[in-house]
Design a protein around this motif. Structure first.
Motif, PDB file in Angstrom:
ATOM      1  N   ILE A  69       0.850  -1.182   0.000  1.00 15.37           N
ATOM      2  CA  ILE A  69       0.000   0.000   0.000  1.00 15.37           C
ATOM      3  C   ILE A  69       0.890   1.237   0.000  1.00 15.37           C
ATOM      4  O   ILE A  69       2.076   1.152   0.324  1.00 15.37           O
ATOM      5  N   ALA A  70       0.322   2.359  -0.378  1.00 18.23           N
ATOM      6  CA  ALA A  70       1.063   3.619  -0.382  1.00 18.23           C
ATOM      7  C   ALA A  70       0.432   4.575   0.621  1.00 18.23           C
ATOM      8  O   ALA A  70      -0.797   4.636   0.744  1.00 18.23           O
ATOM      9  N   VAL A  71       1.287   5.298   1.334  1.00 18.88           N
ATOM     10  CA  VAL A  71       0.831   6.297   2.296  1.00 18.88           C
ATOM     11  C   VAL A  71       1.513   7.616   1.962  1.00 18.88           C
ATOM     12  O   VAL A  71       2.742   7.674   1.838  1.00 18.88           O
ATOM     13  N   ILE A 101       6.114   4.960   1.048  1.00 18.56           N
ATOM     14  CA  ILE A 101       5.910   6.248   1.714  1.00 18.56           C
ATOM     15  C   ILE A 101       6.200   7.385   0.740  1.00 18.56           C
ATOM     16  O   ILE A 101       7.193   7.358   0.003  1.00 18.56           O
ATOM     17  N   GLU A 102       5.339   8.418   0.781  1.00 17.04           N
ATOM     18  CA  GLU A 102       5.532   9.564  -0.094  1.00 17.04           C
ATOM     19  C   GLU A 102       5.206  10.844   0.672  1.00 17.04           C
ATOM     20  O   GLU A 102       4.448  10.832   1.644  1.00 17.04           O
ATOM     21  N   GLU A 103       5.810  11.948   0.244  1.00 22.62           N
ATOM     22  CA  GLU A 103       5.549  13.275   0.800  1.00 22.62           C
ATOM     23  C   GLU A 103       4.936  14.124  -0.297  1.00 22.62           C
ATOM     24  O   GLU A 103       5.430  14.134  -1.427  1.00 22.62           O
ATOM     25  N   THR A 104       3.864  14.881   0.036  1.00 21.03           N
ATOM     26  CA  THR A 104       3.109  15.522  -1.037  1.00 21.03           C
ATOM     27  C   THR A 104       2.864  17.021  -0.886  1.00 21.03           C
ATOM     28  O   THR A 104       2.405  17.653  -1.835  1.00 21.03           O
ATOM     29  N   GLU A 113       0.872  10.580  -9.127  1.00 27.38           N
ATOM     30  CA  GLU A 113       1.836   9.521  -9.426  1.00 27.38           C
ATOM     31  C   GLU A 113       1.503   8.251  -8.643  1.00 27.38           C
ATOM     32  O   GLU A 113       1.596   7.138  -9.172  1.00 27.38           O
ATOM     33  N   LEU A 114       1.097   8.411  -7.390  1.00 25.35           N
ATOM     34  CA  LEU A 114       0.704   7.256  -6.599  1.00 25.35           C
ATOM     35  C   LEU A 114      -0.512   6.566  -7.199  1.00 25.35           C
ATOM     36  O   LEU A 114      -0.596   5.341  -7.237  1.00 25.35           O
ATOM     37  N   VAL A 115      -1.455   7.349  -7.665  1.00 24.24           N
ATOM     38  CA  VAL A 115      -2.646   6.777  -8.289  1.00 24.24           C
ATOM     39  C   VAL A 115      -2.268   5.992  -9.539  1.00 24.24           C
ATOM     40  O   VAL A 115      -2.782   4.897  -9.782  1.00 24.24           O
ATOM     41  N   ALA A 120      -1.596   0.633 -12.053  1.00 27.13           N
ATOM     42  CA  ALA A 120      -0.735  -0.363 -12.703  1.00 27.13           C
ATOM     43  C   ALA A 120      -0.515  -1.591 -11.809  1.00 27.13           C
ATOM     44  O   ALA A 120       0.318  -2.433 -12.113  1.00 27.13           O
ATOM     45  N   HIS A 121      -1.279  -1.655 -10.694  1.00 25.15           N
ATOM     46  CA  HIS A 121      -1.231  -2.797  -9.770  1.00 25.15           C
ATOM     47  C   HIS A 121       0.112  -2.899  -9.038  1.00 25.15           C
ATOM     48  O   HIS A 121       0.497  -3.979  -8.608  1.00 25.15           O
ATOM     49  N   LEU A 122       0.803  -1.768  -8.911  1.00 22.94           N
ATOM     50  CA  LEU A 122       2.039  -1.774  -8.133  1.00 22.94           C
ATOM     51  C   LEU A 122       1.756  -1.555  -6.656  1.00 22.94           C
ATOM     52  O   LEU A 122       2.550  -1.922  -5.805  1.00 22.94           O
ATOM     53  N   VAL A 123       0.630  -0.917  -6.347  1.00 22.43           N
ATOM     54  CA  VAL A 123       0.159  -0.826  -4.966  1.00 22.43           C
ATOM     55  C   VAL A 123      -1.332  -1.158  -4.960  1.00 22.43           C
ATOM     56  O   VAL A 123      -2.048  -0.919  -5.930  1.00 22.43           O
ATOM     57  N   ASP A 124      -1.788  -1.721  -3.832  1.00 19.58           N
ATOM     58  CA  ASP A 124      -3.170  -2.189  -3.748  1.00 19.58           C
ATOM     59  C   ASP A 124      -4.140  -1.124  -3.284  1.00 19.58           C
ATOM     60  O   ASP A 124      -5.340  -1.221  -3.542  1.00 19.58           O
ATOM     61  N   GLY A 125      -3.642  -0.133  -2.561  1.00 16.43           N
ATOM     62  CA  GLY A 125      -4.520   0.892  -2.030  1.00 16.43           C
ATOM     63  C   GLY A 125      -3.720   2.071  -1.530  1.00 16.43           C
ATOM     64  O   GLY A 125      -2.490   2.017  -1.417  1.00 16.43           O
TER      65      GLY A 125
END
Length: 348
Positions: A69-71, A101-104, A113-115, A120-125
């Protein structure tokens, strides 16, 4: 001659050693079903003895997931962000999830970019903490991957976890009013729309709510905002207050980092806390207990916050059809030495 490595242990091997079923081992590995603590301990001991490594990637592929997942948080440099991210990563790992982890804050395009990676199925949520609705991809939540919004941006498009910042700021303001303060400076908000965020707007509304209840008119000269919301920003905001030549007997700061910076400036100018001015912060990060004086702060359970966000996200990943849900976690004011007294007030 190179020795042949021993065969990799399987769930069947772990189950045999622990004296449980393969399904029980799977439940311990995935964390999807509750397992008695005694049984869990036997399974984990068996995994350690056999050097068993769960094949989480294969399990994720069978489900059509990556297990990642991405946060995204606005500012990873703050103590609050570090403590919250620690809790999210800790709880995610217990659920068998890895975290990107990302800072926005300075570059809202990073949300997009996260979306793209999620599509592309690189992160699930995604767990996003946008600072303004107008800058965020959550405007298009119906077209996004599984998403949970955390923080103060008010919206009804996606699952949401928050505390009631408006009420919390009002509680902090009522507290300093109860100590006898009447000239309350605000560090973290003003009328400049170019630096206003969802958080600053809501917390300033909370301050105004408490002032109205007390029959005290708002004074814009007592409201100052400096970005980023850091210790240096708080110090600069307090210097701005002093340069304006306004009297005040309390500071309500919208983060602990801002409050600590304000404490530094007050000390440099010989203004005593809490004898002359009382100060409150927000978030109760670890250092707030160790400032001099220790800082009164709005607190909430960050582990519970992380669990709530991840619970909603996993539920959303399993079922996209349910209406968005919103969870508001409780908060409380931790009273410490920075508000322990009746302030004499600062007068230029």
């Amino acid at each position: 001659m190179t020795a042949t490595p021993p065969p990799r242990a399987t769930m069947k091997d772990v189950a045999a050693l622990a004296g449980v079923s393969i399904k029980t081992v799977s439940n311990v590995v995935t964390g999807t079903v509750a397992v008695r603590e005694e049984t869990r301990a036997r399974v984990e001991s068996a995994m350690t003895q056999l050097d068993f490594v769960p094949n989480l990637s294969a399990r994720g592929l069978r489900k059509g997931r990556s297990g990642i997942i991405a946060v995204a948080l606005p500012d990873l440099a703050t103590a609050f962000s570090a403590e919250l991210m620690h809790r999210i990563v800790e709880a995610a790992h217990e659920r068998g999830l890895a975290v990107q982890i990302e800072e926005t804050a300075s570059e809202p395009e990073r949300e997009k970019e996260l979306v793209s990676r999620a599509r592309a199925h690189l992160v699930d949520g995604l767990i996003l903490n946008p600072i303004r609705l107008e800058d965020s991809v959550i405007k298009y939540a119906d077209r996004l991957p599984p998403l949970v919004v955390i923080g103060e941006v008010e919206q009804n498009r996606a699952d949401h976890v928050r505390i009631d910042s408006r009420v919390a700021a009002a509680d902090a303001t009522r507290h300093v009013l109860s100590r006898g303060a009447t000239r309350i400076a605000v560090v973290g908000a003003d009328d400049d729309p170019s630096v206003a965020t969802a958080t600053s707007r809501l917390r300033l509304e909370g301050v105004h709510d408490a002032l109205r209840e007390a029959g005290i008119p708002r004074d814009p000269a007592l409201e100052v905002n400096r970005l980023p919301w850091s210790m240096s920003g708080g110090a600069d905001a307090a210097r701005t207050l002093l340069a304006r030549g306004v009297a005040f007997d309390a500071i309500v700061a919208f983060t602990d980092s801002l409050a600590l910076g304000a404490l530094h400036t007050l000390h440099d100018h010989g203004i005593r806390v809490p004898d002359d001015v009382i100060v409150t912060g927000f978030d109760d990060v670890e250092f707030s207990k160790y400032t001099s004086p220790a800082l009164t702060s709005v607190a909430f359970d960050r582990r519970a916050f992380a669990e709530a966000a991840l619970g909603l996200l996993e539920s959303r990943m399993d079922d996209r059809s349910t209406p968005p849900r919103s969870l508001t976690l409780s908060h409380h004011l931790l009273e410490r030495a920075s508000t322990a007294g009746r302030p004499a007030g600062y007068r230029p």
